[in-house]
Design a protein around this motif. Structure first.
Motif, short mmCIF file in Angstrom:
data_model
loop_
_atom_site.label_atom_id
_atom_site.label_comp_id
_atom_site.label_asym_id
_atom_site.label_seq_id
_atom_site.Cartn_x
_atom_site.Cartn_y
_atom_site.Cartn_z
N THR A 92 0.84 -1.19 0.00
CA THR A 92 0.00 0.00 0.00
C THR A 92 0.88 1.24 0.00
O THR A 92 1.87 1.30 0.74
CB THR A 92 -0.86 0.00 1.28
OG1 THR A 92 -1.51 -1.25 1.34
CG2 THR A 92 -1.86 1.11 1.26
N GLY A 93 0.54 2.20 -0.84
CA GLY A 93 1.34 3.42 -0.89
C GLY A 93 2.56 3.30 -1.77
O GLY A 93 3.32 4.25 -1.95
N GLY A 94 2.74 2.13 -2.37
CA GLY A 94 3.92 1.92 -3.21
C GLY A 94 3.85 2.65 -4.54
O GLY A 94 4.85 2.87 -5.20
N LYS A 111 1.01 2.01 -7.03
CA LYS A 111 0.50 1.09 -8.05
C LYS A 111 -0.28 1.83 -9.14
O LYS A 111 -0.21 1.46 -10.30
CB LYS A 111 -0.41 0.04 -7.40
CG LYS A 111 0.37 -1.02 -6.64
CD LYS A 111 -0.52 -2.13 -6.12
CE LYS A 111 -1.30 -1.73 -4.89
NZ LYS A 111 -0.49 -1.35 -3.74
N SER A 112 -1.05 2.85 -8.75
CA SER A 112 -1.95 3.47 -9.73
C SER A 112 -1.23 3.97 -10.98
O SER A 112 -1.70 3.78 -12.09
CB SER A 112 -2.72 4.62 -9.10
OG SER A 112 -2.96 4.38 -7.75
N LEU A 113 -0.08 4.61 -10.78
CA LEU A 113 0.64 5.14 -11.94
C LEU A 113 1.01 4.04 -12.93
O LEU A 113 1.14 4.30 -14.11
CB LEU A 113 1.92 5.84 -11.50
CG LEU A 113 1.82 7.19 -10.79
CD1 LEU A 113 3.20 7.78 -10.60
CD2 LEU A 113 0.96 8.13 -11.60
N GLY A 140 0.32 6.80 6.09
CA GLY A 140 1.42 7.28 5.26
C GLY A 140 1.54 6.77 3.85
O GLY A 140 2.63 6.52 3.37
N ARG A 141 0.42 6.64 3.16
CA ARG A 141 0.52 6.22 1.74
C ARG A 141 1.26 7.25 0.92
O ARG A 141 1.78 6.94 -0.14
CB ARG A 141 -0.88 6.05 1.15
CG ARG A 141 -1.61 4.85 1.69
CD ARG A 141 -2.99 4.79 1.10
NE ARG A 141 -2.95 4.31 -0.26
CZ ARG A 141 -3.70 3.33 -0.72
NH1 ARG A 141 -4.55 2.74 0.07
NH2 ARG A 141 -3.61 2.95 -1.97
N ASP A 142 1.26 8.50 1.38
CA ASP A 142 1.95 9.54 0.62
C ASP A 142 3.45 9.53 0.84
O ASP A 142 4.17 10.40 0.34
CB ASP A 142 1.36 10.91 0.96
CG ASP A 142 1.41 11.21 2.45
OD1 ASP A 142 2.03 10.42 3.19
OD2 ASP A 142 0.82 12.22 2.87
#
Ligand code: ADP
Ligand code: ZN
Length: 611
Positions: free
Chosen positions: A47-49, A51-53, A327-329
Motif C-alpha cells: 500500500t502506498g507503493g 501502483k496506480s501510476l 502514510g501512503r503519501d
C-alpha cells in the motif's frame, strides 16, 4: 507480441507534465515500459507503493481507453475526481448510477473521449458492459485489488473469476493485475485464475520505511493515546482501532471531550451514519476515526498520519494491513500499539470459545503467538515484520526498539517465583486465580482476597518485593507470550504449561524485555525522537505558510466537493511552504504540481504566499 512503436521518453514526460513528479519510484518505470510495449504484468507492491501510476500512465501513452476493474465502488467517485483534477479524462460505470449518467459515460467511451474507465467487476460478468467494450478501442485492462480473485483470501469476489475471459476476447490488449497482498499462495492463485501465468511478475519490497513502528506497554490506554496525539500528531488525520463497539464509542467520546475531533465507526452504527463518517474522514482535514477493523478496506486516503491500536490485533497480517493505511503519501507516519496482559487473556479466551474445530483454533493460536512475539521482541520490529513476509532486513533505525533499544534481562528467577505461586495454589489449595492474585501474593499484600483465602500462609507470600506490580505484570505477559504459562476460562486464570516445568526445574533460562526507562516513566506512552506531524520540522515562517495553504486547500476542496488531498497532497503543500515560490514557473517545479493544477490553482497559491 509487443508493439514496437512505443516512445520510451513519453512515460517520463507524462509523469512530469500530468502528475508533476520528476522521477519514478521502485519498479514503476520498468512496469510502465513493459505494459506500454503491450506486455502483461502481475504487480505486487505494498500500500502506498504507487501502483496506480503503473496503469494510469500506460493508459495515457497507449492509444485507446484504459479499462480499470476495481471492487471499490464507493471510492470510484473520488478516484475519478482526483484524475479529473489532473486533467485526465476519467469516468466510471457502476450500479449506483442512473440510466442517463451511464449513457453519457458510454457515449464518451465510444467516441474515444476517455483516457480511463473504471468498472465494477460485476459489470463485466453482465453482458452489456462486454458489448460496450467490444465497440470501443481499449488501451489496456488493469485489474486492481487482484487478490479478490483468490478464494482463500478474505476479500473473495466471485465476479473476479469472470475476468479470465478478457484474455480470450482481447488477446492483444495488455493486462496488468495489481495487489498489495504478498503471500506466495495468493500470488500463484491470481496468476492461474486470471490466465496470467505468462505475465511478467514484479515483486516490490513490502517495507514501508516512512512508518515508524512502536509498541508500548498498556497502562492507561486512552490517556496514553491522548498523550501521543497531543505531543506528536496535533491536527493530524489518523485511525484508532479498538476491538469492541463499546470501546470505539467510549474512545471517540473521550477524544472529543479532550478537544480532538473524532468520529466512531463500527458495524453497530446504521449504514448512513457509517457512510457519513467515512465521507467526512476522507474529505476533511485532521479527523480521527475511531473504529473496529470493519473500517479501512480500500481507504486510499494518502495523508493518514497515524494508526493507533488500543487492543492487540489478532495476527501479524492484520496488524500489517491496518498499520499500512498510514502514510501512503510516503511522509513520516506512526504505527502505535498499546498492549497489555489483559489483551492476551482476552484473546486466548476468544480463541477457546470460538466456534471452529480444533485445527481452526490452533491456527488462531499460532497467529496470536506470532503477534505476541512481535510485541515482546528485543530485535528491530521492522525486520521481524518483514521476516514474517519472507523478506530480510537489517536494523531499521525507525522503530521503537531501534530508537531506544530495550535491554533484555535474565528473568529466570522472577519467572520461577511466579510459576511456583501458580503451582502452589494449584497443588496445595487446588485453586486457580488470575494474574492479579498471584502478584498480590508475591508482593506480600494483605488484601481482603488474600486474607479470605489465607494466601498469606503460603511460602511464596511476599517473596517478590524486588519488582513492582507493573514489572510483575510484564513478567506474566512475557511468560504467556513465550508459552511458559497459559490462561484459561472466563476469568483468565493462570495455569502451567509443558514449558513451565523446565523453568521451575532450572533447566531453562528466561530472557525478558525491559522497557526503556523513559517509556516506563511516562506511563508507557513512548518517546520517539521526532514528531511525525507533517508541519513539525518546518521553520516558523514555513509552518505559518503551511497552515495558510492548508486553510486555502480546505476551502477549495469544500467548494468543489472533493477530498482535500485531491487538490494537493500534504507533501506538495509542505514543499510549497518551504520554498515559497514567487512565480508560476517556480511553483511548477514543485513535486505534485502538474500542468493542469498549475493553470487552475497557480495564481491563488502565489497570492496566498504573497498575502
Ligand atoms: P497504492 O495504490 O500502491 O497504494 P498509490 O498509487 O495510491 O499507491 O500511490 C501512493 C502515493 O504515492 C500517491 O499519493 C501517489 O501520488 C504517490 N506517488 C506514486 N508514484 C509517485 C512518484 N513516482 N513520485 C512521487 N509520488 C508518487
Ligand atoms: Zn527497527
Amino acid at each position: 507480441m509487443l508493439d514496437s512503436d512505443a516512445n520510451p521518453g513519453q512515460a517520463l514526460e507524462v509523469l512530469g507534465k500530468v502528475f508533476g513528479y520528476d522521477s519514478f519510484r521502485g519498479d514503476q518505470s520498468e512496469i510502465i515500459d513493459h505494459v506500454v510495449a503491450g506486455g502483461d504484468a502481475l504487480v505486487l507492491m505494498p500500500t502506498g507503493g504507487g501502483k496506480s501510476l503503473c496503469y494510469q500512465i500506460p493508459a495515457l501513452v497507449r492509444p485507446g481507453v484504459g479499462v480499470v476493474v476495481s471492487p471499490l465502488i464507493a471510492l470510484m467517485q473520488d478516484q475519478v475526481d482526483a484524475l479529473t483534477a489532473l486533467g485526465i479524462r476519467a469516468a466510471f460505470l457502476n450500479s449506483t448510477q442512473d440510466f442517463e449518467t451511464r449513457r453519457e459515460v458510454e457515449a464518451a467511451f465510444l467516441a474515444g473521449e476517455l483516457d480511463l474507465l473504471y468498472l465494477a467487476p460485476e459489470a463485466l460478468s453482465g453482458g452489456s458492459a462486454m458489448r460496450l467494450l467490444e465497440r470501443g478501442r481499449i488501451a489496456l485492462f488493469a485489474i486492481d485489488e487482484a487478490h479478490c480473485v483468490s478464494q482463500w483470501g478474505h476479500d473473495f469476489r466471485p465476479d473476479y473469476l469472470a475476468l479470465s475471459v478478457l484474455h480470450e476476447k482481447w488477446p492483444d490488449v495488455p493486462r496488468i493485475a495489481l495487489t498489495a497482498t504478498a503471500t506466495t499462495a495468493t500470488r500463484k492463485e491470481i496468476a492461474t485464475r486470471l490466465n496470467l501465468t505468462g505475465a511478467r511478475l514484479f515483486v516490490s519490497s513490502f517495507d514501508r520505511p516512512n512508518i515508524q513502528y512502536r509498541i508500548v506497554p498498556k497502562a492507561e490506554p486512552r490517556k496514553q493515546l491522548l498523550d501521543l496525539l497531543r505531543r506528536e500528531h496535533a491536527g493530524d488525520a489518523g485511525i484508532v482501532y479498538c476491538l469492541s463497539r463499546a470501546s470505539v464509542e467510549k474512545t471517540a467520546d473521550f477524544l472529543v471531550d479532550n478537544g480532538i475531533p473524532a468520529l466512531p465507526y463500527h458495524a453497530g452504527l446504521d449504514a448512513r451514519t457509517r457512510a457519513g463518517n467515512q465521507g467526512r474522514f476522507l474529505r476533511e482535514d485532521g479527523l480521527v476515526m475511531v473504529a473496529t477493523i470493519a473500517f479501512g478496506m480500500g481507504i486510499d486516503k494518502p495523508d493518514v498520519r497515524f494508526v493507533a491500536h488500543l487492543d492487540l490485533p489478532k495476527s501479524v497480517e492484520g496488524y500489517y494491513q491496518e498499520t499500512g493505511r498510514a502514510g501512503r503519501d510516503g511522509q513520516p507516519s506512526t504505527a502505535w500499539l498499546a498492549y497489555g496482559l489483559q489483551d492476551v487473556v482476552q484473546q486466548r479466551k476468544m480463541i477457546d470459545t470460538s466456534e471452529g474445530d480444533a485445527a481452526y483454533r490452533r491456527g488462531l493460536a499460532a497467529h496470536l503467538d506470532a503477534m505476541l512475539a512481535l510485541c515482546e521482541t528485543t530485535e528491530c520490529r521492522r525486520s521481524q515484520l518483514l521476516a514474517y513476509f519472507g523478506e530480510q532486513g537489517d536494523r531499521c533505525g525507525n522503530c521503537d526498539t531501534c530508537l531506544e533499544p530495550p535491554q533484555s534481562w535474565d528473568g529466570t528467577v522472577p519467572a520461577q517465583k511466579l510459576l511456583s505461586t501458580v503451582l502452589r495454589l494449584q497443588r496445595e489449595r487446588n485453586q486457580k486465580f488470575g494474574a492479579g492474585q498471584s502478584i498480590d501474593i508475591l508482593l506480600g499484600r494483605k488484601t481482603d482476597k488474600v486474607a479470605q483465602f489465607r494466601h498469606d500462609e503460603l511460602s511464596v507470600f511476599g517473596i517478590g518485593t524486588e519488582l513492582q506490580e507493573s514489572e510483575w505484570r510484564a513478567v506474566v505477559r512475557q511468560l504467556l507470550a513465550q508459552g511458559l504459562l497459559a490462561v484459561e476460562g472466563d476469568y483468565g486464570t493462570l495455569v502451567l504449561t509443558d514449558g513451565s516445568s523446565a523453568v521451575l526445574g532450572r533447566q531453562r533460562q528466561v530472557m525478558m524485555r525491559k522497557e526503556p526507562e523513559r517509556v516506563r516513566r511516562s506511563g508507557g506512552s513512548g518517546t520517539a525522537k521526532k514528531s511525525a506531524t507533517v508541519a513539525a520540522d518546518l521553520s516558523g515562517e514555513a509552518a505559518e505558510l503551511f497552515e495558510k495553504l492548508r486553510a486555502w486547500r480546505a476551502a477549495t476542496a469544500k467548494e468543489q466537493g472533493v477530498p482535500a488531498y485531491v487538490v494537493f497532497h500534504d507533501a506538495t503543500l509542505r514543499q510549497i511552504a518551504t520554498e515559497a515560490p514567487g512565480s508560476l514557473a517556480a511553483l511548477g517545479t514543485v513535486s505534485g504540481v502538474g500542468e493542469n493544477k498549475l493553470a487552475k490553482y497557480g495564481d491563488q497559491i502565489i497570492a496566498t504566499i504573497a498575502g
